[in-house]
Scaffold this active site. Structure first.
Site, PDB file in Angstrom:
ATOM      1  N   HIS A 264       1.062  -3.162   9.282  1.00 40.66           N
ATOM      2  CA  HIS A 264       2.462  -3.295   8.892  1.00 40.66           C
ATOM      3  C   HIS A 264       3.339  -2.739  10.008  1.00 40.66           C
ATOM      4  O   HIS A 264       2.922  -1.863  10.778  1.00 40.66           O
ATOM      5  CB  HIS A 264       2.746  -2.531   7.596  1.00 40.66           C
ATOM      6  CG  HIS A 264       2.397  -3.287   6.363  1.00 40.66           C
ATOM      7  ND1 HIS A 264       3.188  -4.274   5.854  1.00 40.66           N
ATOM      8  CD2 HIS A 264       1.321  -3.191   5.533  1.00 40.66           C
ATOM      9  CE1 HIS A 264       2.628  -4.766   4.752  1.00 40.66           C
ATOM     10  NE2 HIS A 264       1.489  -4.126   4.545  1.00 40.66           N
TER      11      HIS A 264
ATOM     12  N   ASP B 188       8.418  -1.600   7.501  1.00 40.51           N
ATOM     13  CA  ASP B 188       7.794  -1.938   6.221  1.00 40.51           C
ATOM     14  C   ASP B 188       7.518  -0.689   5.387  1.00 40.51           C
ATOM     15  O   ASP B 188       7.799  -0.663   4.178  1.00 40.51           O
ATOM     16  CB  ASP B 188       6.478  -2.690   6.436  1.00 40.51           C
ATOM     17  CG  ASP B 188       6.684  -4.030   7.113  1.00 40.51           C
ATOM     18  OD1 ASP B 188       7.846  -4.418   7.279  1.00 40.51           O
ATOM     19  OD2 ASP B 188       5.688  -4.677   7.470  1.00 40.51           O
TER      20      ASP B 188
ATOM     21  N   HIS C  83       0.837  -1.208   0.000  1.00 40.25           N
ATOM     22  CA  HIS C  83       0.000   0.000   0.000  1.00 40.25           C
ATOM     23  C   HIS C  83       0.870   1.256   0.000  1.00 40.25           C
ATOM     24  O   HIS C  83       0.589   2.224  -0.727  1.00 40.25           O
ATOM     25  CB  HIS C  83      -0.918  -0.002   1.226  1.00 40.25           C
ATOM     26  CG  HIS C  83      -2.079  -0.935   1.113  1.00 40.25           C
ATOM     27  ND1 HIS C  83      -1.935  -2.294   1.137  1.00 40.25           N
ATOM     28  CD2 HIS C  83      -3.412  -0.682   0.968  1.00 40.25           C
ATOM     29  CE1 HIS C  83      -3.131  -2.863   1.018  1.00 40.25           C
ATOM     30  NE2 HIS C  83      -4.043  -1.912   0.905  1.00 40.25           N
TER      31      HIS C  83
END
Length: 411
Positions: free
Chosen positions: A334, A338, A291
């Site tokens: 996350h 990340d 994302h």
């Protein structure tokens, strides 16, 4: 005037500009070296009769200048071939209004890579003087290759996400790792949906720009190429190491007992674009954040392919990018590392790709061509930085041309 069209007098001028005026009589008057002959000279010609230069330093320096001149001539010929192809096939062209300025403080050393942008500028000026435009060919065949590349990487990424879902460590035995952000920011259950809404907003803006940009085919090709490279790298990172889930709220119990079930699940991930808004939920793909990668990529595309005077749009794009990253973390989907890695890798790949494409540095480095073969293939016929010009994708003349056969048939 192009190099291969130079007369002996113009060769004299070039020799004087490069500091080899003492050889102008030998080359231009005695041996009548014009532009075409000058481009064919080799270091061996300079050493051996009939030229037979006496000084090694002069041989090396002149040969280095000749190599740069030959490379510049190759670029001119490529651009000329593009103009010829454009005229015969009625492919649209545009004038590149982005001027490249030399840096007077670059020093006395003559690095071939540093002069690639100056070469492009010289070609552009020379072509304008002849009444020709700089050509940006759509090259639909390359767009198709980039689409196939993106399709392949999408399936690879989705299948890797299925595999890592099966390898997620038991959260009762392996609790979430310590994280400075997750440990101090409470869970916001709906934050991941907000992150995806930020991504969708950026995607809509990007599609709007893509629809009206004059060189939309090149932009779309670059989007496929960069996004695919980022997510192919992501596929490697998520499969080599499986991290424990970053939050106790995550449910990762789904298991797939056959290759067909994995294939079906990968199809669901691809068709749902990997978003929870479309009902897709995965676990285990933590290093690094997909994302964040898309948020960052859309942001950089928007700021790159709109004029700098659209600063409000650029600010809006950066705000959505940063808020989207915050929401990814606030949802505890996350780890902090990340999103840091995803932002860094995506932004660096984007910037390096455009630096190489805009300055055409890869033309002078075999190492770059080896390490970035797709960039060399996709960008070899792009003569420089793409100007941000916009137009309707379908003009009135296009509609008239398409409907003319039908009108003639009815008549």
């Amino acid at each position: 005037m192009f190099i291969h069209e130079w007369s002996c007098n113009e060769v004299k001028v070039w020799l004087k500009s490069e500091g080899f005026e003492k050889y102008s009589e030998l080359l231009c008057e005695k041996h009548e070296v014009d532009g075409d002959v000058l481009l064919s000279l080799t270091e061996k010609d300079l050493r051996n009769p009939p030229l037979q230069f006496k000084k090694l330093s002069d041989i090396k320096k002149l040969w280095r200048c000749l190599k740069l001149l030959q490379q510049k001539s190759k670029i001119e010929r490529r651009v000329l071939n593009g103009v010829s192809h454009h005229k015969s096939n009625h492919i649209y062209t545009t004038t590149n209004n982005n001027n490249h300025h030399s840096d007077d403080g670059r020093g006395s050393s003559y690095d071939e890579t540093d002069h690639s942008s100056y070469i492009d500028s010289d070609i552009e000026v020379s072509m304008r003087s002849r009444g020709k435009d700089v050509v940006f060919l759509p090259e639909l065949n390359k767009l198709f290759v980039s689409f196939l590349y993106a399709t392949f990487v999408s399936w690879v990424t989705a299948y890797m996400m299925v595999l890592v879902h099966e390898r997620v460590p038991d959260k009762q035995k392996y609790p979430p790792l310590p994280d400075i952000f997750l440990d101090n920011v409470p869970l916001i259950p709906y934050a991941f949906q907000l992150a995806e809404l930020c991504g969708l907003s950026l995607a809509i803006v990007w599609l709007f720009i893509l629809f009206f940009h004059k060189h939309r085919m090149i932009l779309l090709r670059r989007f496929f190429s960069i996004a695919s490279s980022v997510f192919l790298l992501r596929s490697v990172t998520i499969i080599v190491t499986s991290l424990s889930v970053p939050g106790q709220h995550l449910q990762c119990s789904a298991m797939y007992h056959s290759a067909w079930q994995r294939f079906v699940r990968a199809t669901e991930i691809v068709s749902g674009f990997g978003m929870t808004l479309t009902g897709v939920h995965t676990c285990g793909d933590y290093m690094f954040s997909g994302h964040t990668a898309y948020l960052t990529l859309f942001n950089h595309l928007i700021t790159e392919y709109t004029p700098s005077k659209y600063y409000r749009l650029h600010t809006f794009s950066w705000v959505l990018n940063l808020f989207g990253i915050f929401f990814v973390l606030a949802a505890h989907e996350h780890y902090s590392i990340d999103v840091v890695i995803a932002f860094y890798i995506t932004s660096r790949i984007f910037l390096y790709y455009h630096m190489l494409a805009n300055t055409r540095c890869y033309w002078y480095s075999k190492r770059v061509k080896i390490w970035f073969p797709l960039l060399s293939y996709f960008e070899c016929n792009v003569p420089g930085k793409i100007p941000n010009e916009y137009c309707w994708p379908v003009t009135r003349s296009d509609v008239k041309r398409w409907t003319q056969p039908l009108y003639n048939k009815n008549k």
